[in-house]
Design a protein around this motif. Sequence first.
Motif, PDB file in Angstrom:
ATOM      1  N   CYS A   1       0.837  -1.138  -0.112  1.00 45.98           N
ATOM      2  CA  CYS A   1       0.089  -0.052   0.093  1.00 45.98           C
ATOM      3  C   CYS A   1       0.848   1.465   0.108  1.00 45.98           C
ATOM      4  O   CYS A   1       0.216   2.400  -0.358  1.00 45.98           O
TER       5      CYS A   1
ATOM      6  N   ALA B   1      -2.871   6.374   1.197  1.00 44.59           N
ATOM      7  CA  ALA B   1      -1.509   6.194   2.046  1.00 44.59           C
ATOM      8  C   ALA B   1      -0.356   7.002   1.569  1.00 44.59           C
ATOM      9  O   ALA B   1       0.019   6.840   0.326  1.00 44.59           O
ATOM     10  N   PRO B   2       0.350   7.473   2.584  1.00 42.79           N
ATOM     11  CA  PRO B   2       1.408   8.118   2.407  1.00 42.79           C
ATOM     12  C   PRO B   2       2.655   7.351   1.631  1.00 42.79           C
ATOM     13  O   PRO B   2       2.610   6.196   2.030  1.00 42.79           O
TER      14      PRO B   2
ATOM     15  N   VAL C   1      -3.814   4.306  12.997  1.00 40.46           N
ATOM     16  CA  VAL C   1      -4.721   3.751  12.115  1.00 40.46           C
ATOM     17  C   VAL C   1      -4.265   2.489  11.321  1.00 40.46           C
ATOM     18  O   VAL C   1      -4.799   1.823  10.722  1.00 40.46           O
TER      19      VAL C   1
ATOM     20  N   LEU D   1       2.777  -8.410  13.612  1.00 38.96           N
ATOM     21  CA  LEU D   1       4.028  -8.190  13.682  1.00 38.96           C
ATOM     22  C   LEU D   1       4.343  -8.142  15.273  1.00 38.96           C
ATOM     23  O   LEU D   1       3.440  -7.722  16.130  1.00 38.96           O
TER      24      LEU D   1
ATOM     25  N   VAL E   1      10.808  -2.021  11.593  1.00 39.96           N
ATOM     26  CA  VAL E   1      10.280  -1.179  10.545  1.00 39.96           C
ATOM     27  C   VAL E   1      10.211   0.110  10.650  1.00 39.96           C
ATOM     28  O   VAL E   1      10.186   1.097   9.781  1.00 39.96           O
TER      29      VAL E   1
ATOM     30  N   ARG F   1       2.527  16.923  10.269  1.00 48.25           N
ATOM     31  CA  ARG F   1       1.401  17.488   9.540  1.00 48.25           C
ATOM     32  C   ARG F   1       0.792  18.616  10.644  1.00 48.25           C
ATOM     33  O   ARG F   1       0.935  18.280  11.943  1.00 48.25           O
TER      34      ARG F   1
ATOM     35  N   TRP G   1     -12.878   2.345   7.970  1.00 47.64           N
ATOM     36  CA  TRP G   1     -12.507   2.262   6.618  1.00 47.64           C
ATOM     37  C   TRP G   1     -11.031   1.701   6.052  1.00 47.64           C
ATOM     38  O   TRP G   1     -10.677   0.910   5.080  1.00 47.64           O
TER      39      TRP G   1
ATOM     40  N   ALA H   1      -9.033  -3.161   5.439  1.00 46.53           N
ATOM     41  CA  ALA H   1      -8.232  -3.717   4.359  1.00 46.53           C
ATOM     42  C   ALA H   1      -7.847  -5.081   4.802  1.00 46.53           C
ATOM     43  O   ALA H   1      -7.175  -5.859   3.987  1.00 46.53           O
TER      44      ALA H   1
HETATM   45  C1  HEC Z   1      -3.756  -2.280   3.165  1.00 50.46           C
HETATM   46  C2  HEC Z   1      -3.077  -1.075   2.837  1.00 50.46           C
HETATM   47  C3  HEC Z   1      -1.881  -0.838   4.066  1.00 50.46           C
HETATM   48  C4  HEC Z   1      -0.986  -1.547   4.323  1.00 50.46           C
HETATM   49  C5  HEC Z   1      -0.774  -3.083   4.284  1.00 50.46           C
HETATM   50  C6  HEC Z   1      -0.392  -0.844   5.344  1.00 50.46           C
HETATM   51  N1  HEC Z   1      -0.598   0.326   5.127  1.00 50.46           N
HETATM   52 FE1  HEC Z   1       0.178   2.108   6.237  1.00 50.46          FE
HETATM   53  N2  HEC Z   1      -1.365   3.415   5.628  1.00 50.46           N
HETATM   54  C7  HEC Z   1      -2.382   2.881   4.600  1.00 50.46           C
HETATM   55  C8  HEC Z   1      -3.197   3.990   4.567  1.00 50.46           C
HETATM   56  C9  HEC Z   1      -4.611   4.197   3.632  1.00 50.46           C
HETATM   57  C10 HEC Z   1      -2.788   5.017   5.538  1.00 50.46           C
HETATM   58  C11 HEC Z   1      -3.462   6.363   5.470  1.00 50.46           C
HETATM   59  C12 HEC Z   1      -4.500   6.297   6.563  1.00 50.46           C
HETATM   60  C13 HEC Z   1      -5.091   7.381   7.207  1.00 50.46           C
HETATM   61  O1  HEC Z   1      -4.064   8.362   7.616  1.00 50.46           O
HETATM   62  O2  HEC Z   1      -6.130   7.388   7.715  1.00 50.46           O
HETATM   63  C14 HEC Z   1      -1.740   4.698   6.000  1.00 50.46           C
HETATM   64  C15 HEC Z   1      -0.975   5.217   6.886  1.00 50.46           C
HETATM   65  C16 HEC Z   1       0.148   4.851   7.683  1.00 50.46           C
HETATM   66  C17 HEC Z   1       1.067   5.697   8.530  1.00 50.46           C
HETATM   67  C18 HEC Z   1       0.625   7.188   9.000  1.00 50.46           C
HETATM   68  C19 HEC Z   1      -0.256   7.020   9.927  1.00 50.46           C
HETATM   69  C20 HEC Z   1      -0.598   8.346  10.621  1.00 50.46           C
HETATM   70  O3  HEC Z   1      -1.170   8.589  11.405  1.00 50.46           O
HETATM   71  O4  HEC Z   1      -0.479   9.450   9.647  1.00 50.46           O
HETATM   72  C21 HEC Z   1       2.230   5.021   8.936  1.00 50.46           C
HETATM   73  C22 HEC Z   1       3.089   5.458   9.693  1.00 50.46           C
HETATM   74  C23 HEC Z   1       1.890   3.745   8.036  1.00 50.46           C
HETATM   75  N3  HEC Z   1       0.895   3.666   7.506  1.00 50.46           N
HETATM   76  C24 HEC Z   1       2.955   2.637   8.386  1.00 50.46           C
HETATM   77  C25 HEC Z   1       2.633   1.370   7.829  1.00 50.46           C
HETATM   78  C26 HEC Z   1       3.361   0.190   8.151  1.00 50.46           C
HETATM   79  C27 HEC Z   1       4.709   0.350   8.924  1.00 50.46           C
HETATM   80  C28 HEC Z   1       2.850  -0.709   7.615  1.00 50.46           C
HETATM   81  C29 HEC Z   1       3.395  -2.175   7.434  1.00 50.46           C
HETATM   82  C30 HEC Z   1       3.508  -2.909   8.927  1.00 50.46           C
HETATM   83  C31 HEC Z   1       1.721  -0.373   6.866  1.00 50.46           C
HETATM   84  N4  HEC Z   1       1.613   0.835   6.842  1.00 50.46           N
HETATM   85  C32 HEC Z   1       0.723  -1.091   6.186  1.00 50.46           C
HETATM   86  C33 HEC Z   1      -2.408   1.792   4.034  1.00 50.46           C
HETATM   87  C34 HEC Z   1      -1.674   0.605   4.310  1.00 50.46           C
END
Ligand code: HEC
Length: 638
Positions: free
Chosen positions: A60, A68-69, A90, A98, A106, A181, A292, A296
């Motif tokens: 993602c 997703a960033p 989130v 993990l 990570v 932010r 939402w 996933a």
């Molecule tokens: C299924 C898709 C998906 C997977 C897999 C995923 N992410 Fe994300 N991630 C997102 C999305 C979409 C956002 C933004 C969500 C939001 O800010 O509401 C996000 C946001 C984040 C953020 C920012 C959170 C914040 O508060 O701004 C971090 C840090 C992050 N992910 C780290 C990870 C890490 C590390 C992993 C693996 C362990 C991971 N993500 C796996 C989709 C995913």
Amino acid sequence: MKVGEITMSSMLQATYRVVHGPCNRSVLLALLAVLLLAMQPSYAAVDPGQLVYQQHCAECHEGNVPRAPHNILFRMSQPEDILTALNEGVMKEQAAKLSAAERVLVANYLAGSGGKSPADPSPLMCGADKPISTSAKSSIVSWGAGERNHRFIDADTAGLSRDNVSDLQLKWVFDFPGATRARSQPTLYGDVIYVGSQHGVVYAIDLETGCVHWTFKADAEVRSAISVAPPSGDAPLTLYFGDLSGNVYSVNGLDGQLAWRTHLNDHPNAIITGSPRLYDGRLFVPMSSREWATAADPNYACCTFRGGITAFSAADGKMLWKNFSIPEEPVDTGKRNPLDVPIVAPSGAPVWNSPTVDAERGLLYVGTGESYSSPAHRNSDAVLAFAIDTGELVWSKQLTANDAWNMSCFIGSSYNCPEENGPDMDIGAPPVLISLKSGKDILVVGQKNGFVYGMDPEKKGEIIWSRKVGLGGYAGGIHWGLATDGETVYAPNADTDFIGRFDAERFPGVFALDAETGKQLWYTRAEEDCEDHEKPACDAGISAAATAVPGLVFAGGFDGQLRAYDSETGKVLWAYQTNRSFTSVAGREAHGGSIESDGPVAYQGHLLVNSGYLFGDRLPGNVLLNFALPDRDAKEAR
Ligand code: HEC
């Protein structure tokens, strides 16, 4: 565990994705990277955090999931913030498998060398000779600058006009240490700015110097604006706000001491994004969620959250009522996802915005977002009217039917993606209630699909006019907020090309529409402002809320451009690029970025704006900027 084993399993995983998942460039690159790493004679060079990332996150975070960033942007983050997102934020569901050690690996890997903690995160404190005044001539006490969410600031309060706006200069920069932010819109009482932050710190900042009177630490990010209750009778100056863990707080405005705290007590995924509305001794808190994103996980039984409003007594935090945007309780639909996990519905219709008060009709209006599971509910992407006194859902007017969507729709294992699969066309901005010259009231509503509607509050929201100003998309269309002087409505439009899903001509910029008829009066295109024409810095879309004062409209863009428009002609009278580095009043290096979500605030010859928004492809940053007229002009303006 030997590093070699991890490499093998990552390789298999990556191969599996290429064979079974969407065969995109990032997956191929990931596979190549893993193969190259595997071929290294020494495994010492492999960062184990990178392997965790490839296996659990890359799907993602390589630019394919719009919200997703991108992983590159995490280099602006502190490892602690990434850990918080994994442990309690989130990403809780995504990190569920993990171990604690893998999370640390990570987080450190993603933050890289840029993620060093600032040496001293403390703000510049004010001296004891600068107490907060208990009586103020002017104030801006809520996100919408009033109960009807007009985002209109009168001439006396704003002190800015067509004649002096071009003199605005940067006065000081406040930094949120280590943040990526800044999106809690400043509110004011007298000479004090109240603002929340990503790390949950609420600040009382002196308007003139940027020094801090006091801080208060909430449990989670405070994204809402701080609602201010001026002192009255025995009641002191009091502040109200919500955090991203669903907590609601009341704090003394003079010293930051907690008066009471409570919780939405609803759903584990509940969050507060819209600013609590203080009205008539009650606090109306909009309910949104992160389900939402939780959806996933293909093993998650999606979905059970319903948006709505909770009302509390402002005096003691006692809950008065709670009601949902979706009246029916979510139940097992009998359908299963491909992993045999139940599909639960109806769900979603979150409320992202600050409720609008219709005192005459005794109603609160909100807009809702999409449904999370199928079948989509009739109250998603709708304008809802709740009774102020009882919370009863009095009427609902849906603007987009059959919109069910969640994050799983963007990934390979999209098992929880509802059959509707979008289009995710929330009403993120609150409805605006306007009394027209004709004596009639009208509700004006903007939506992410690029439409603005005029609706009749006397006839359960019956549509009087509608105008499509843009193409719309995941960040709007109209995303966070309209502004109006009571005759003209100013609609900021993003029209960002996120993933090429909505492919046609785009109209980023600001539109002026006649409130009574919806007729377009002017449109000023937001031009891209950058040298290298690289996204995201080049994205001119305006998603953040706009703000109006007599003769002027203020709006800021994804690219960091802040502009003042002539409200009669749309001509740009003043502009400032906030996507740059600064030195803050505390003496630290700080950076601006995207202006997103919350909007500019005009006050006593000053213009306050947050800059920086790590989310999706937006530009990170951590500043609150204070622009002001030179001293002589400011005195005349007062
Ligand atoms: C299924 C898709 C998906 C997977 C897999 C995923 N992410 Fe994300 N991630 C997102 C999305 C979409 C956002 C933004 C969500 C939001 O800010 O509401 C996000 C946001 C984040 C953020 C920012 C959170 C914040 O508060 O701004 C971090 C840090 C992050 N992910 C780290 C990870 C890490 C590390 C992993 C693996 C362990 C991971 N993500 C796996 C989709 C995913």
